[in-house]
Design an enzyme around this catalytic site. Sequence first.
Site, short mmCIF file in Angstrom:
data_model
loop_
_atom_site.label_atom_id
_atom_site.label_comp_id
_atom_site.label_asym_id
_atom_site.label_seq_id
_atom_site.Cartn_x
_atom_site.Cartn_y
_atom_site.Cartn_z
N LYS A 13 0.83 -1.22 0.00
CA LYS A 13 0.00 0.00 0.00
C LYS A 13 0.86 1.26 0.00
O LYS A 13 0.61 2.18 -0.77
CB LYS A 13 -0.88 0.08 1.26
CG LYS A 13 -1.89 -0.99 1.44
CD LYS A 13 -2.80 -0.69 2.64
CE LYS A 13 -2.09 -0.61 3.98
NZ LYS A 13 -1.58 -1.88 4.49
N ARG A 88 -9.08 1.27 9.07
CA ARG A 88 -8.73 -0.13 9.33
C ARG A 88 -9.82 -0.84 10.12
O ARG A 88 -9.66 -2.03 10.44
CB ARG A 88 -7.44 -0.17 10.14
CG ARG A 88 -6.18 -0.47 9.32
CD ARG A 88 -5.01 -0.34 10.25
NE ARG A 88 -3.87 -1.11 9.92
CZ ARG A 88 -2.74 -0.59 9.42
NH1 ARG A 88 -2.67 0.68 9.14
NH2 ARG A 88 -1.69 -1.36 9.22
N ARG A 127 12.35 -7.45 5.64
CA ARG A 127 12.53 -6.01 5.40
C ARG A 127 13.53 -5.40 6.39
O ARG A 127 13.48 -5.68 7.58
CB ARG A 127 11.16 -5.33 5.57
CG ARG A 127 11.16 -3.85 5.38
CD ARG A 127 9.80 -3.33 5.09
NE ARG A 127 8.89 -3.39 6.24
CZ ARG A 127 7.64 -2.91 6.20
NH1 ARG A 127 7.16 -2.37 5.10
NH2 ARG A 127 6.87 -3.00 7.28
N ARG A 160 12.07 -3.18 11.72
CA ARG A 160 10.95 -2.58 12.47
C ARG A 160 10.53 -3.56 13.56
O ARG A 160 10.46 -4.76 13.32
CB ARG A 160 9.77 -2.34 11.52
CG ARG A 160 9.56 -0.89 11.18
CD ARG A 160 8.54 -0.71 10.11
NE ARG A 160 7.19 -1.10 10.51
CZ ARG A 160 6.09 -0.85 9.77
NH1 ARG A 160 6.22 -0.22 8.61
NH2 ARG A 160 4.90 -1.24 10.17
N ARG A 171 -0.32 -9.29 13.21
CA ARG A 171 -0.85 -8.20 12.38
C ARG A 171 -1.79 -8.76 11.31
O ARG A 171 -2.82 -8.15 10.99
CB ARG A 171 0.29 -7.41 11.72
CG ARG A 171 1.03 -6.52 12.72
CD ARG A 171 2.39 -6.09 12.19
NE ARG A 171 2.32 -5.11 11.13
CZ ARG A 171 3.35 -4.81 10.34
NH1 ARG A 171 4.51 -5.40 10.48
NH2 ARG A 171 3.20 -3.90 9.40
P1 AMP Z 1 1.37 0.37 9.00
O1 AMP Z 1 2.69 1.03 8.77
O2 AMP Z 1 0.25 0.97 8.19
O3 AMP Z 1 1.43 -1.14 8.88
O4 AMP Z 1 0.97 0.68 10.53
C1 AMP Z 1 1.80 0.28 11.61
C2 AMP Z 1 0.99 0.19 12.90
O5 AMP Z 1 0.42 1.47 13.19
C3 AMP Z 1 -0.20 -0.76 12.85
O6 AMP Z 1 0.16 -2.11 13.09
C4 AMP Z 1 -1.07 -0.19 13.96
O7 AMP Z 1 -0.57 -0.51 15.24
C5 AMP Z 1 -0.87 1.32 13.78
N1 AMP Z 1 -1.88 1.89 12.85
C6 AMP Z 1 -1.66 2.45 11.64
N2 AMP Z 1 -2.81 2.86 11.07
C7 AMP Z 1 -3.80 2.55 11.96
C8 AMP Z 1 -5.22 2.69 11.95
N3 AMP Z 1 -5.87 3.23 10.92
N4 AMP Z 1 -5.90 2.25 13.04
C9 AMP Z 1 -5.28 1.70 14.09
N5 AMP Z 1 -3.94 1.51 14.16
C10 AMP Z 1 -3.20 1.94 13.10
#
Ligand code: AMP
Length: 217
Positions: A13, A88, A127, A160, A171
């Site tokens: 994404k 989400r 990664r 990360r 996740r």
């Molecule tokens: P990402 O980089 O998009 O995978 O986001 C990393 C982490 O940030 C996720 O595993 C969540 O803990 C938090 N996060 C990001 N976006 C959201 C969202 N829309 N709602 C809740 N938690 C989020």
Amino acid sequence: MNIVLLGAPGSGKGTQAAMISGRHGTPHISTGDILRQAVTDGTSLGLKAQGYMDRGELVPDEIIIGVVEECLREEDCERGFILDGFPRTVAQAESLEESLKEMGGSLDVVLNIEVEDEEIIRRLTGRRICGKCGRIFHLLFDPPRDEGVCEVCGGDLYQRADDTEETVRRRLEVYKEQTAPLIDFYKRKGLLRNVRGEKSAADVFEHVQETLEGIRG
Ligand code: AMP
């Protein structure tokens, strides 16, 4: 255009959002990036979010909804926006709909990037990121010349905290329980377009472009 990118963690994404933004100049809003920056800066948002993020859980709706509302108000969203990683949950999607309605707008399309679980686990656990310049490497697909060292700037590479196999699996579970219902939610609204995400970023982007052109008409 007002675009939402949907897809499991590791589906690409962020990469596609950056490519769309680069091509069309549409602002790219990544909630994951906003939260990681808040953690690095040690802000109260970061302190609230870090535990959830490290465990691979979602940050509570009431926290993230406020962040995105502020962002949509502040960003120059006249030319539209690309939301990457938000919504989400169904509650987040409903709140987004409300906020946009208040601003006199609505979503144009939801691109759902589809990738098999095993490929996601391979992508995320391999990664590695440069702590200095942010360049992303992959131990199998794009390894650095010297282990642990960025070949662009010489910075140290790190993984990360949420890219370990155990947390990636968590996740994915969270994605299936809380985020995948959005596929039906947006299908019912006629906004969903599926894009296969296993190919190279350039190939996926080509399909994304065709889909966006089809919508623009
Ligand atoms: P990402 O980089 O998009 O995978 O986001 C990393 C982490 O940030 C996720 O595993 C969540 O803990 C938090 N996060 C990001 N976006 C959201 C969202 N829309 N709602 C809740 N938690 C989020």
